[in-house]
Design an enzyme around this catalytic site. Sequence first.
Site, PDB file in Angstrom:
ATOM      1  CG  HIS A  86      -0.275   0.329   2.481  1.00  0.00           C
ATOM      2  ND1 HIS A  86       0.282  -0.643   3.257  1.00  0.00           N
ATOM      3  CD2 HIS A  86      -0.031   1.500   3.109  1.00  0.00           C
ATOM      4  CE1 HIS A  86       0.833  -0.101   4.313  1.00  0.00           C
ATOM      5  NE2 HIS A  86       0.671   1.206   4.256  1.00  0.00           N
TER       6      HIS A  86
HETATM    7  C1  UD1 Z   1      -1.779   4.966   6.051  1.00  0.00           C
HETATM    8  C2  UD1 Z   1      -0.507   5.490   6.708  1.00  0.00           C
HETATM    9  C3  UD1 Z   1       0.517   4.382   6.772  1.00  0.00           C
HETATM   10  C4  UD1 Z   1      -0.055   3.103   7.359  1.00  0.00           C
HETATM   11  C5  UD1 Z   1      -1.331   2.723   6.590  1.00  0.00           C
HETATM   12  C6  UD1 Z   1      -1.977   1.452   7.104  1.00  0.00           C
HETATM   13  C7  UD1 Z   1      -0.154   7.897   6.327  1.00  0.00           C
HETATM   14  C8  UD1 Z   1       0.612   8.899   5.599  1.00  0.00           C
HETATM   15  N1  UD1 Z   1       0.038   6.607   5.952  1.00  0.00           N
HETATM   16  O1  UD1 Z   1      -1.497   4.734   4.693  1.00  0.00           O
HETATM   17  O2  UD1 Z   1       1.595   4.823   7.591  1.00  0.00           O
HETATM   18  O3  UD1 Z   1       0.896   2.048   7.241  1.00  0.00           O
HETATM   19  O4  UD1 Z   1      -2.242   3.803   6.684  1.00  0.00           O
HETATM   20  O5  UD1 Z   1      -3.028   1.043   6.257  1.00  0.00           O
HETATM   21  O6  UD1 Z   1      -0.935   8.235   7.185  1.00  0.00           O
HETATM   22  N2  UD1 Z   1      -8.886   4.468   1.648  1.00  0.00           N
HETATM   23  C9  UD1 Z   1     -10.061   3.866   1.303  1.00  0.00           C
HETATM   24  N3  UD1 Z   1     -10.748   3.197   2.259  1.00  0.00           N
HETATM   25  C10 UD1 Z   1     -10.341   3.129   3.538  1.00  0.00           C
HETATM   26  C11 UD1 Z   1      -9.159   3.748   3.862  1.00  0.00           C
HETATM   27  C12 UD1 Z   1      -8.445   4.415   2.936  1.00  0.00           C
HETATM   28  O7  UD1 Z   1     -10.480   3.885   0.152  1.00  0.00           O
HETATM   29  O8  UD1 Z   1     -10.993   2.549   4.382  1.00  0.00           O
HETATM   30  C13 UD1 Z   1      -8.105   5.211   0.651  1.00  0.00           C
HETATM   31  C14 UD1 Z   1      -8.699   6.549   0.342  1.00  0.00           C
HETATM   32  O9  UD1 Z   1      -8.539   6.718  -1.025  1.00  0.00           O
HETATM   33  C15 UD1 Z   1      -7.850   7.530   1.091  1.00  0.00           C
HETATM   34  C16 UD1 Z   1      -6.530   6.840   1.143  1.00  0.00           C
HETATM   35  O10 UD1 Z   1      -6.824   5.436   1.131  1.00  0.00           O
HETATM   36  O11 UD1 Z   1      -7.786   8.720   0.416  1.00  0.00           O
HETATM   37  C17 UD1 Z   1      -5.809   7.131   2.394  1.00  0.00           C
HETATM   38  O12 UD1 Z   1      -4.477   7.052   2.074  1.00  0.00           O
HETATM   39  P1  UD1 Z   1      -3.383   7.235   3.206  1.00  0.00           P
HETATM   40  O13 UD1 Z   1      -3.841   8.108   4.271  1.00  0.00           O
HETATM   41  O14 UD1 Z   1      -2.075   7.473   2.573  1.00  0.00           O
HETATM   42  O15 UD1 Z   1      -3.487   5.845   3.884  1.00  0.00           O
HETATM   43  P2  UD1 Z   1      -2.726   4.560   3.674  1.00  0.00           P
HETATM   44  O16 UD1 Z   1      -2.141   4.346   2.351  1.00  0.00           O
HETATM   45  O17 UD1 Z   1      -3.647   3.527   4.190  1.00  0.00           O
END
Ligand code: UD1
Length: 356
Positions: free
Chosen positions: A197
């Site tokens: 991810h």
């Molecule tokens: C985040 C953390 C990472 C952690 C990971 C665990 C940051 C910068 N990164 O990365 O350290 O290892 O979580 O999973 O905070 N989304 C969905 N559905 C969900 C959740 C997320 O669709 O239930 C998508 C959405 O498009 C959202 C994006 O993920 O915009 C969030 O991305 P980001 O905050 O970078 O999260 P992770 O890649 O999960």
Amino acid sequence: MKIVTIIGARPQFIKASALSKLIKKQKKIKEIIIHTGQHYDYEMSKIFFNQLKIPKPKYNLNIKSNYHGEMTGKMVIEIEKVLLKEKPDYTIVYGDTNSTLAGALASKKLCIPVIHIEAGLRSFSKNMPEEINRVLTDHCSDILFTPSKLAGQNLKKEGFSKNSIIRVGDIMYDVFLTFFNKLKKNKITYDIVVTIHRPENTNSKTKMLNIIQNLNDLSHKYSILFPIHPRTKKILEKYKILKLLSKKIKVTKPMSYKNILYYLKFANLLITDSGGMQKEAFFSKTQTLTIRDETEWPETVFANWNTLVQPIKSKIYNLTLERIFLKGKKIKLYGNGNCSKIIFKTLKKISKVKSE
Ligand code: UD1
């Protein structure tokens, strides 16, 4: 004493469950939970609250965004409002996500002391959003609970006073131990578990194509499970390459904590770019290939349980053949699984001093 705990992403729910359980049992320390909304699908959030019996958040900020700046900014604004209303004595943040940084910043600007659990980790790659979050959160924090010796050394090099650093071990190990030994082989297992991810991989179509190529080649030899993160799925669909994954690979939604531990326990290898899963594999004595240039858990590499690998042609495939049945050193690196108890004791001491 009143504490506000700020969580928002999958690994934080797991970490917070251990300490919240202890706080819930007594009355002297009151915990209020803010869920930022960073992770929101059932499989990324609610399932953990249910399975790990985490108290219901009093506030859910519902902040969803694709852009880190916008996400973090909105979180700071909304967390500040809650902190002004609740006036806690301390704020607790976990790990290195955008929710962690937003919580620490909002608190510190209001002069509310910050407690950072899992402090001092460094990958030394400033291109990782998590590395920025770690460094800035630590520098906003008043009490830094570290999981390892190296984490404390990193903080001392950055000028933190010895008194603010408390080595407690890894809080994820506490949660891991409550489930792991009870897991018995009672359904299908897979040779290899895969999770991807990190933006450094998902943002590159070439890297993702190479990862798929390697996994497809491996699927002729080994059974593979790939619980896919929602963002990775969205991106693979956008690149129109999700369909290139071999049908032999079992692709599923993200899994509950117990389920992922089950598959990890009976797998021979984990292929991942996750931080938390590198450690969980280490705890479960599962060999790991980490698709990254560096790791914030270098001890797992030194102990021969983890190897960094670049997502280039045949590289992951070849390393898998080399390492899949290897076992690393029998060694304890991240405490004894009583991290939450030590943190809780420290909180009780602080609470006693405050009430005197
Ligand atoms: C985040 C953390 C990472 C952690 C990971 C665990 C940051 C910068 N990164 O990365 O350290 O290892 O979580 O999973 O905070 N989304 C969905 N559905 C969900 C959740 C997320 O669709 O239930 C998508 C959405 O498009 C959202 C994006 O993920 O915009 C969030 O991305 P980001 O905050 O970078 O999260 P992770 O890649 O999960």
